[in-house]
Motif scaffolding. Structure first.
Motif, PDB file in Angstrom:
ATOM      1  N   MET A 340       0.830  -1.207   0.000  1.00 28.41           N
ATOM      2  CA  MET A 340       0.000   0.000   0.000  1.00 28.41           C
ATOM      3  C   MET A 340       0.862   1.254   0.000  1.00 28.41           C
ATOM      4  SD  MET A 340      -3.276  -0.155  -0.281  1.00 28.41           S
ATOM      5  CE  MET A 340      -3.551   1.506   0.327  1.00 28.41           C
ATOM      6  N   LYS A 341       1.944   1.246   0.763  1.00 30.15           N
ATOM      7  CA  LYS A 341       2.840   2.403   0.776  1.00 30.15           C
ATOM      8  C   LYS A 341       3.489   2.597  -0.588  1.00 30.15           C
ATOM      9  CE  LYS A 341       3.969   2.402   5.717  1.00 30.15           C
ATOM     10  NZ  LYS A 341       5.061   2.240   6.721  1.00 30.15           N
ATOM     11  N   GLN A 342       3.882   1.491  -1.202  1.00 30.41           N
ATOM     12  CA  GLN A 342       4.469   1.575  -2.537  1.00 30.41           C
ATOM     13  C   GLN A 342       3.458   2.149  -3.521  1.00 30.41           C
ATOM     14  OE1 GLN A 342       5.643  -2.232  -4.115  1.00 30.41           O
ATOM     15  NE2 GLN A 342       6.726  -1.361  -5.876  1.00 30.41           N
ATOM     16  N   LEU A 343       2.211   1.680  -3.426  1.00 28.37           N
ATOM     17  CA  LEU A 343       1.150   2.186  -4.292  1.00 28.37           C
ATOM     18  C   LEU A 343       0.923   3.674  -4.060  1.00 28.37           C
ATOM     19  CD1 LEU A 343      -1.223   1.657  -6.283  1.00 28.37           C
ATOM     20  CD2 LEU A 343      -2.636   1.185  -4.263  1.00 28.37           C
ATOM     21  N   ASN A 349       3.390  10.308  -7.013  1.00 27.23           N
ATOM     22  CA  ASN A 349       4.293  10.707  -8.096  1.00 27.23           C
ATOM     23  C   ASN A 349       3.527  11.078  -9.359  1.00 27.23           C
ATOM     24  OD1 ASN A 349       6.573  10.340  -6.526  1.00 27.23           O
ATOM     25  ND2 ASN A 349       6.933   8.232  -7.222  1.00 27.23           N
ATOM     26  N   ARG A 350       2.308  10.561  -9.481  1.00 21.91           N
ATOM     27  CA  ARG A 350       1.468  10.902 -10.638  1.00 21.91           C
ATOM     28  C   ARG A 350       0.598  12.127 -10.354  1.00 21.91           C
ATOM     29  NH1 ARG A 350       1.672   8.032 -14.905  1.00 21.91           N
ATOM     30  NH2 ARG A 350      -0.190   9.124 -15.663  1.00 21.91           N
ATOM     31  N   LEU A 376      -6.167   3.651 -16.926  1.00 22.27           N
ATOM     32  CA  LEU A 376      -5.486   2.468 -17.469  1.00 22.27           C
ATOM     33  C   LEU A 376      -6.454   1.470 -18.106  1.00 22.27           C
ATOM     34  CD1 LEU A 376      -3.009   1.942 -14.502  1.00 22.27           C
ATOM     35  CD2 LEU A 376      -2.394   2.616 -16.836  1.00 22.27           C
ATOM     36  N   GLY A 377      -7.746   1.773 -18.079  1.00 25.23           N
ATOM     37  CA  GLY A 377      -8.715   0.859 -18.669  1.00 25.23           C
ATOM     38  C   GLY A 377      -9.034  -0.338 -17.802  1.00 25.23           C
ATOM     39  N   LEU A 378      -8.765  -0.231 -16.506  1.00 20.01           N
ATOM     40  CA  LEU A 378      -9.095  -1.299 -15.564  1.00 20.01           C
ATOM     41  C   LEU A 378     -10.466  -1.040 -14.947  1.00 20.01           C
ATOM     42  CD1 LEU A 378      -5.655  -1.430 -13.676  1.00 20.01           C
ATOM     43  CD2 LEU A 378      -6.460  -3.009 -15.449  1.00 20.01           C
ATOM     44  N   PRO A 379     -11.111  -2.066 -14.391  1.00 18.07           N
ATOM     45  CA  PRO A 379     -12.379  -1.822 -13.693  1.00 18.07           C
ATOM     46  C   PRO A 379     -12.169  -0.813 -12.570  1.00 18.07           C
ATOM     47  CG  PRO A 379     -12.038  -4.176 -14.045  1.00 18.07           C
ATOM     48  CD  PRO A 379     -10.757  -3.507 -14.425  1.00 18.07           C
ATOM     49  N   ALA A 380     -12.821   0.329 -12.668  1.00 19.85           N
ATOM     50  CA  ALA A 380     -12.543   1.446 -11.757  1.00 19.85           C
ATOM     51  C   ALA A 380     -13.412   1.362 -10.507  1.00 19.85           C
ATOM     52  CB  ALA A 380     -12.760   2.768 -12.482  1.00 19.85           C
ATOM     53  N   LEU A 388      -2.941  -3.458 -10.498  1.00 20.84           N
ATOM     54  CA  LEU A 388      -2.802  -1.998 -10.601  1.00 20.84           C
ATOM     55  C   LEU A 388      -1.403  -1.565 -10.170  1.00 20.84           C
ATOM     56  CD1 LEU A 388      -3.939   0.880 -10.962  1.00 20.84           C
ATOM     57  CD2 LEU A 388      -4.691   0.772  -8.574  1.00 20.84           C
ATOM     58  N   LEU A 389      -0.911  -2.123  -9.099  1.00 25.90           N
ATOM     59  CA  LEU A 389       0.408  -1.762  -8.600  1.00 25.90           C
ATOM     60  C   LEU A 389       1.472  -2.023  -9.666  1.00 25.90           C
ATOM     61  CD1 LEU A 389       2.109  -0.811  -6.185  1.00 25.90           C
ATOM     62  CD2 LEU A 389       2.205  -3.215  -5.423  1.00 25.90           C
ATOM     63  N   GLY A 390       1.346  -3.161 -10.346  1.00 24.32           N
ATOM     64  CA  GLY A 390       2.306  -3.478 -11.394  1.00 24.32           C
ATOM     65  C   GLY A 390       2.213  -2.541 -12.578  1.00 24.32           C
ATOM     66  N   LYS A 391       1.013  -2.184 -12.984  1.00 20.91           N
ATOM     67  CA  LYS A 391       0.838  -1.310 -14.144  1.00 20.91           C
ATOM     68  C   LYS A 391       1.305   0.117 -13.873  1.00 20.91           C
ATOM     69  CE  LYS A 391      -2.891  -3.835 -16.451  1.00 20.91           C
ATOM     70  NZ  LYS A 391      -2.122  -4.072 -17.696  1.00 20.91           N
ATOM     71  N   LEU A 392       1.305   0.529 -12.608  1.00 20.60           N
ATOM     72  CA  LEU A 392       1.780   1.858 -12.279  1.00 20.60           C
ATOM     73  C   LEU A 392       3.299   1.916 -12.218  1.00 20.60           C
ATOM     74  CD1 LEU A 392      -0.768   2.991  -9.524  1.00 20.60           C
ATOM     75  CD2 LEU A 392      -0.528   3.919 -11.817  1.00 20.60           C
TER      76      LEU A 392
END
Length: 392
Positions: A340-343, A349-350, A376-380, A388-392
């Protein structure tokens, strides 16, 4: 067991003109002298004011408790299962029967369902068994003297003096939570002044010892906060496999007909209020529990600002009124604290405002997650996942 404070305290910040204009700090005795002057200026006699402050002492334990406030980190399903025990269900149902005449009056006068107050009563003090052992006067004066939130606590001290003057507060013996809440449903002195009700007819408002007083006062306070008489607050639903998940959350209210057109249906029975707008609440994303929240649900956030606590209290209220156990579904696994902290760092950063990087899924982080999922086109659905963490 104590839970987060009312919104009055949780929303407090250290900025703004109110803080700058509110006296605080300095010697404790000098601070009390200033409070005495304020109380006398508001019409109290010297004898009343001196009597109130005769036993007041600084309370370092209240300061320590203020600085170690806990925040809920458990997901909704885990939290709800921990809090809603068989013992609390049994006691809630027994108290509903025991105080039926009181609850009938509350529904008649304030429009609040028994389940709502029973849930608060259970979570705040275990039906009056655990009301807190901090001296209330000491705690309030100490926190008013402290310069973190004096603009919130100083009025509570003056309200406590008002209660003392009318015989409803003993500064030497009244105890409660560390931040000054008193009684079975934990109300602050100013709220007691404004919403206190003598439910048992003895001429006093005694929230610590009289369940009718506490419950009637809680009902009046909810009405004061905007509770709409006779309306529901939460209803469990089933959601379709696909829909516009970005519409879910506490910010978007739509007519039930629109949710129904998207495939949202009551999990059991019929819609409780077809004519009301509602919000789709997915505390653990589209694969977890699902609810629609009616306008009265927003009032819970006036009492408490923790999303998990609010949803659990609202759901428990429905259970006490006969709703079935919720369907936990099969949500994506909860991220670890480190994840969660990484996310949060990636979201910050965004350009997203997620507040402190603390590993807690608060409102800011949920909003940022939902925005990035949509981009990102994921279920929001605002539920953070490893994908999500990986795609970011």
């Amino acid at each position: 067991m104590r839970f987060p404070l009312p919104a009055l305290l949780l929303a407090a910040t250290l900025t703004g003109p109110a803080l700058a204009e509110t006296p605080c700090g300095g010697s404790f005795s000098g601070f009390i002298t200033g409070l005495k002057q304020d109380a006398i200026a508001q019409g109290h006699s010297r004898a009343t004011v001196d009597g109130f402050f005769a036993s007041v002492r600084q309370d370092q334990n209240a300061l320590a408790a203020d600085r170690r406030q806990g925040v809920f980190t458990l997901d909704f399903t885990t939290f709800a299962r921990r809090l809603i025990s068989k013992n609390r269900m049994d006691h809630g149902q027994a108290n509903a029967r025991k105080y039926q005449s009181t609850f009938d009056r509350i529904e008649r006068d304030f429009g609040v369902s028994p389940g709502v107050l029973l849930a608060f009563w259970a979570f705040e003090t275990d039906f009056g068994a655990v009301q807190g052992d901090f001296n209330t006067a000491n705690a309030l004066v100490t926190l008013a003297h402290d310069c973190r939130r004096p603009h919130l606590f100083r009025p509570q001290v003056l309200a406590a003096i008002d209660l003392y003057a009318r015989g409803d507060f003993d500064p030497a013996r009244t105890t409660g939570a560390w931040a000054g809440e008193i009684g079975m449903v934990q109300m602050l002195p100013k709220d007691i002044l404004e919403n206190g009700v003598d439910g048992d007819g003895d001429g006093h408002v005694s929230l610590k010892t009289s369940a009718p007083d506490a419950l009637m006062s809680g009902g009046k306070m909810l009405q004061h906060l905007g509770w709409r008489a006779g309306e529901p607050w939460l209803q469990e639903v089933r959601v379709p496999a696909q829909m516009d998940w970005s519409l879910s959350g506490t910010d978007t209210a739509l007519p039930l007909s629109q949710w129904q057109a998207m495939g949202v249906q009551p999990r059991s029975g019929q819609w409780q209020a077809p004519g009301l707008p509602a919000k789709l609440i997915l505390p653990q994303g589209r694969n977890g529990p699902a609810f629609v929240a009616y306008p009265n649900f927003d009032v819970y956030f006036e009492w408490n600002q923790s999303f998990t606590y609010v949803l659990t209290a609202a759901y428990f209220g429905t259970r006490l009124m006969g709703a079935p156990v919720f369907d936990a579904g099969n949500p994506d696994p909860v991220l670890s604290g480190a994840q969660m902290k990484q996310l949060q760092k990636k979201l910050a950063n965004r350009g997203h405002d997620v507040g402190k990087i603390d590993g807690i899924l608060g409102a800011g982080t949920r909003a940022a997650v939902q925005a990035e999922q949509k981009r990102l086109g994921l279920p929001a659905d605002a539920w953070p996942t490893t994908n999500l963490l990986g795609k970011l």
